[in-house]
Design a protein around this motif. Sequence first.
Motif, mmCIF file in Angstrom:
data_model
loop_
_atom_site.group_PDB
_atom_site.id
_atom_site.type_symbol
_atom_site.label_atom_id
_atom_site.label_comp_id
_atom_site.label_asym_id
_atom_site.label_seq_id
_atom_site.Cartn_x
_atom_site.Cartn_y
_atom_site.Cartn_z
ATOM 1 N N ARG A 35 0.872 -1.007 0.137
ATOM 2 C CA ARG A 35 0.414 -0.039 0.209
ATOM 3 C C ARG A 35 1.004 1.580 0.017
ATOM 4 N NH1 ARG A 35 -2.324 -3.776 -1.064
ATOM 5 N NH2 ARG A 35 -4.826 -4.344 -0.293
ATOM 6 N N ARG A 69 -1.697 1.735 8.278
ATOM 7 C CA ARG A 69 -3.277 2.169 8.848
ATOM 8 C C ARG A 69 -4.309 2.525 7.510
ATOM 9 N NH1 ARG A 69 1.180 5.114 10.416
ATOM 10 N NH2 ARG A 69 0.338 7.255 9.686
ATOM 11 N N PRO A 70 -5.503 1.761 8.358
ATOM 12 C CA PRO A 70 -6.560 2.331 6.875
ATOM 13 C C PRO A 70 -7.311 3.120 7.717
ATOM 14 C CG PRO A 70 -7.076 0.519 8.399
ATOM 15 C CD PRO A 70 -5.190 0.547 8.420
ATOM 16 N N TYR A 71 -7.823 4.436 6.595
ATOM 17 C CA TYR A 71 -8.585 5.474 6.772
ATOM 18 C C TYR A 71 -10.032 4.681 6.825
ATOM 19 C CZ TYR A 71 -10.240 9.606 6.673
ATOM 20 O OH TYR A 71 -11.137 11.282 7.473
ATOM 21 N N ASP A 72 -10.698 4.257 7.886
ATOM 22 C CA ASP A 72 -11.714 4.216 8.282
ATOM 23 C C ASP A 72 -13.305 4.578 8.658
ATOM 24 O OD1 ASP A 72 -10.866 1.287 6.427
ATOM 25 O OD2 ASP A 72 -10.867 0.231 8.020
ATOM 26 N N ARG A 73 -12.765 5.544 8.643
ATOM 27 C CA ARG A 73 -14.293 6.108 9.505
ATOM 28 C C ARG A 73 -15.833 6.462 8.255
ATOM 29 N NH1 ARG A 73 -13.174 12.365 9.889
ATOM 30 N NH2 ARG A 73 -13.904 12.478 7.265
ATOM 31 N N GLN A 83 1.514 5.189 1.769
ATOM 32 C CA GLN A 83 0.477 5.692 2.926
ATOM 33 C C GLN A 83 1.715 6.638 2.892
ATOM 34 O OE1 GLN A 83 -1.224 3.559 6.558
ATOM 35 N NE2 GLN A 83 0.764 4.084 7.332
#
Length: 172
Positions: free
Chosen positions: A155, A168-172, A157
């Motif tokens: 990935r 570190r996924p961004y899942d909001r 980043q």
Amino acid sequence: MDKAMWEKAVAFHGHECPGLALGVRLCEFVQARLGHASTPDEELVCIAETDACPGDAIQSLLGCTLGKGNFIYHCTGKTAYTFYDRASGEGFRVVARRNQTSLSREERKQQILTAPLEELFTVTEPKEPLPEKARIFTTLTCACCGEGVAEHMARLQGGKVVCLHCFRPYDR
């Protein structure tokens, strides 16, 4: 049931169990349907819908392995396996029939090893297409941990290449 197949599968799996017995019988079924045995490369492809014991029989007896890329795991929680013969294009999905009798593990194993194949399995059309042949990917280095990661699993980043562990996924 072929005794040599059983012994080879047990040696690979590490013990005897009903699940391995089902896998050995599944391999017999596939070999009878396709008319050939183990595959040295990717001629035969298996898509397994469970990570249970029958998969070890498939790897040891049919030559479908994770490392060669012709044993693919798509978890559905079903004792079902799709097989493709690349040469003929034939594909079929084999589903283990449910057994709801109350037998001991040993009794169940013996029942599986001696039952006619048609009592153990049903065949349906594949639910997914024949996968492409396995590819070899470039290995990249994770900017965070320094470990190698196949490029198709890396990935970006912060403009840097990172592995899935460090991403570190961004899942909001």
